[in-house]
Design a protein around this motif. Structure first.
Motif, PDB file in Angstrom:
ATOM      1  N   LEU A   8      15.953 -95.411  41.671  1.00 17.43           N
ATOM      2  CA  LEU A   8      15.794 -95.937  43.029  1.00 17.43           C
ATOM      3  C   LEU A   8      14.670 -95.183  43.715  1.00 17.43           C
ATOM      4  O   LEU A   8      14.406 -94.029  43.389  1.00 17.43           O
ATOM      5  CB  LEU A   8      17.084 -95.728  43.839  1.00 17.43           C
ATOM      6  N   SER A   9      14.025 -95.836  44.689  1.00 19.13           N
ATOM      7  CA  SER A   9      13.068 -95.111  45.527  1.00 19.13           C
ATOM      8  C   SER A   9      13.777 -94.773  46.829  1.00 19.13           C
ATOM      9  O   SER A   9      14.713 -95.467  47.238  1.00 19.13           O
ATOM     10  CB  SER A   9      11.833 -95.975  45.792  1.00 19.13           C
ATOM     11  N   ALA A  54       8.468 -95.992  44.520  1.00 19.09           N
ATOM     12  CA  ALA A  54       8.819 -97.413  44.391  1.00 19.09           C
ATOM     13  C   ALA A  54       8.052 -98.071  43.242  1.00 19.09           C
ATOM     14  O   ALA A  54       8.621 -98.843  42.458  1.00 19.09           O
ATOM     15  CB  ALA A  54       8.549 -98.143  45.709  1.00 19.09           C
ATOM     16  N   THR A  55       6.767 -97.745  43.111  1.00 20.82           N
ATOM     17  CA  THR A  55       5.937 -98.370  42.068  1.00 20.82           C
ATOM     18  C   THR A  55       6.278 -97.849  40.669  1.00 20.82           C
ATOM     19  O   THR A  55       5.857 -98.455  39.680  1.00 20.82           O
ATOM     20  CB  THR A  55       4.444 -98.106  42.326  1.00 20.82           C
ATOM     21  N   ASP A  56       6.997 -96.739  40.580  1.00 21.54           N
ATOM     22  CA  ASP A  56       7.353 -96.179  39.275  1.00 21.54           C
ATOM     23  C   ASP A  56       8.701 -96.682  38.746  1.00 21.54           C
ATOM     24  O   ASP A  56       9.018 -96.466  37.567  1.00 21.54           O
ATOM     25  CB  ASP A  56       7.376 -94.643  39.336  1.00 21.54           C
ATOM     26  N   VAL A  57       9.492 -97.343  39.576  1.00 18.67           N
ATOM     27  CA  VAL A  57      10.821 -97.808  39.144  1.00 18.67           C
ATOM     28  C   VAL A  57      10.740 -98.690  37.885  1.00 18.67           C
ATOM     29  O   VAL A  57      11.445 -98.431  36.902  1.00 18.67           O
ATOM     30  CB  VAL A  57      11.572 -98.532  40.299  1.00 18.67           C
ATOM     31  N   LEU A  68      18.908 -98.991  34.696  1.00 16.13           N
ATOM     32  CA  LEU A  68      18.662-100.031  35.688  1.00 16.13           C
ATOM     33  C   LEU A  68      17.953 -99.443  36.889  1.00 16.13           C
ATOM     34  O   LEU A  68      17.835 -98.226  37.027  1.00 16.13           O
ATOM     35  CB  LEU A  68      19.928-100.793  36.089  1.00 16.13           C
ATOM     36  N   GLY A  69      17.437-100.341  37.723  1.00 18.62           N
ATOM     37  CA  GLY A  69      16.724 -99.879  38.902  1.00 18.62           C
ATOM     38  C   GLY A  69      16.609-101.014  39.896  1.00 18.62           C
ATOM     39  O   GLY A  69      17.008-102.151  39.607  1.00 18.62           O
ATOM     40  N   VAL A  70      16.072-100.678  41.062  1.00 14.84           N
ATOM     41  CA  VAL A  70      15.856-101.689  42.093  1.00 14.84           C
ATOM     42  C   VAL A  70      14.388-101.615  42.496  1.00 14.84           C
ATOM     43  O   VAL A  70      13.889-100.546  42.855  1.00 14.84           O
ATOM     44  CB  VAL A  70      16.776-101.450  43.316  1.00 14.84           C
ATOM     45  N   ALA A  71      13.689-102.752  42.406  1.00 17.13           N
ATOM     46  CA  ALA A  71      12.258-102.772  42.710  1.00 17.13           C
ATOM     47  C   ALA A  71      11.885-104.041  43.457  1.00 17.13           C
ATOM     48  O   ALA A  71      12.454-105.115  43.211  1.00 17.13           O
ATOM     49  CB  ALA A  71      11.446-102.675  41.418  1.00 17.13           C
ATOM     50  N   HIS A  79       3.454-104.712  38.086  1.00 15.32           N
ATOM     51  CA  HIS A  79       3.853-104.056  36.826  1.00 15.32           C
ATOM     52  C   HIS A  79       3.775-105.019  35.651  1.00 15.32           C
ATOM     53  O   HIS A  79       3.366-104.637  34.541  1.00 15.32           O
ATOM     54  CB  HIS A  79       5.279-103.503  36.961  1.00 15.32           C
ATOM     55  N   GLY A  80       4.157-106.266  35.876  1.00 15.55           N
ATOM     56  CA  GLY A  80       4.139-107.270  34.806  1.00 15.55           C
ATOM     57  C   GLY A  80       5.514-107.585  34.246  1.00 15.55           C
ATOM     58  O   GLY A  80       5.710-108.640  33.656  1.00 15.55           O
TER      59      GLY A  80
END
Ligand code: ATP
Ligand code: MG
Length: 215
Positions: A8-9, A54-57, A68-71, A79-80
């Motif tokens: 998470l960020s 945030a951009t690394d999630v 898992l993560g939230v982005a 990111h693609g």
């Protein structure tokens, strides 16, 4: 690692994910706003949260460093999405991706005349696709923050940025001229983890799905 790691960020994503985690019976033991720890335990011994930019999630989840993560959709487009399963729109951290220009700049006219526009953004891929679809020629300038400054300082004619209230645009004498898309945050899951840790992950994904607020 047998347990579950969630990326998470901090800030709005952490705050707005808390109720969803709670619905899955997961409560972080510390707040990243006040703690300097980057790995935060939860009430469940088998679940931990890692705090990343945030951009690394998507990167942490893609390589399996987090299950898992939230982005944000903005971040996922750039990111693609390789290696990521995106089962759920969480309908949180909502805003819009927009084109903005200085007040007084006749954007419509510049586009009509086929002028080449200098566009600054953190979201190069989104911007490239948007202007290509419109047939507008642009020179894209990659920035990492404070996009609003670019037109004021003479770096660009326009910016592509996230807008929520419009307050920041207004304070910098900019106006939104095009709405590119609505943005919200999604749950992202490592594709291998989904198979290998299915028994632990499924109840968490189900609880998230049930707790998502529809509008
Ligand atoms: P930093 O602010 O540390 O440079 P960041 O801008 O990537 O990093 P946040 O501002 O926390 O991080 O944004 C995280 C996500 O929240 C973004 O990727 C986007 O999806 C969403 N978001 C950004 N700005 C807003 C906003 N004004 N309102 C609602 N959601 C937003
Ligand atoms: Mg920000």
């Amino acid at each position: 690692m047998n347990g579950i790691t969630i990326a998470l960020s901090k800030g709005r994503i952490f705050d707005e994910t808390l109720p969803l985690l709670a619905a899955a019976g997961i409560v972080p033991v510390e707040n990243p706003e006040t703690s300097r720890k980057l790995i935060i335990g939860t009430n469940r011994p088998d679940v931990r949260v890692v705090i990343v930019r945030a951009t690394d999630v998507p990167t942490y989840v893609q390589y399996g460093a987090a299950d898992l993560g939230v982005a944000g959709k903005d971040v996922l487009i750039e990111h693609g999405g390789e290696g990521l399963y995106q089962p759920l729109d969480l309908n949180i951290a909502k805003c819009r991706m927009m084109v903005a220009v200085p007040e007084g700049f006749d954007y419509e006219r510049a586009v009509r005349q086929g002028n080449r526009l200098k566009v600054a953004s953190k979201y190069i891929k989104t911007a490239r696709e948007h202007f290509a679809a419109k047939g507008v020629h642009v020179d894209l300038i990659k920035l990492y923050g404070s996009m609003e400054l670019a037109p004021l300082a003479g770096l660009a004619d326009a910016i592509v940025d996230l807008v929520s209230t419009g307050g920041t645009l207004k304070a910098n004498k900019l106006v939104a001229v095009e709405d590119i898309m609505g943005i919200s945050s999604r749950l992202v899951v490592n594709q291998a983890a989904l198979k290998l840790k299915r028994e632990t992950l499924t109840p968490i994904l189900d609880a998230f799905a049930k707790a998502v607020k529809k509008d």
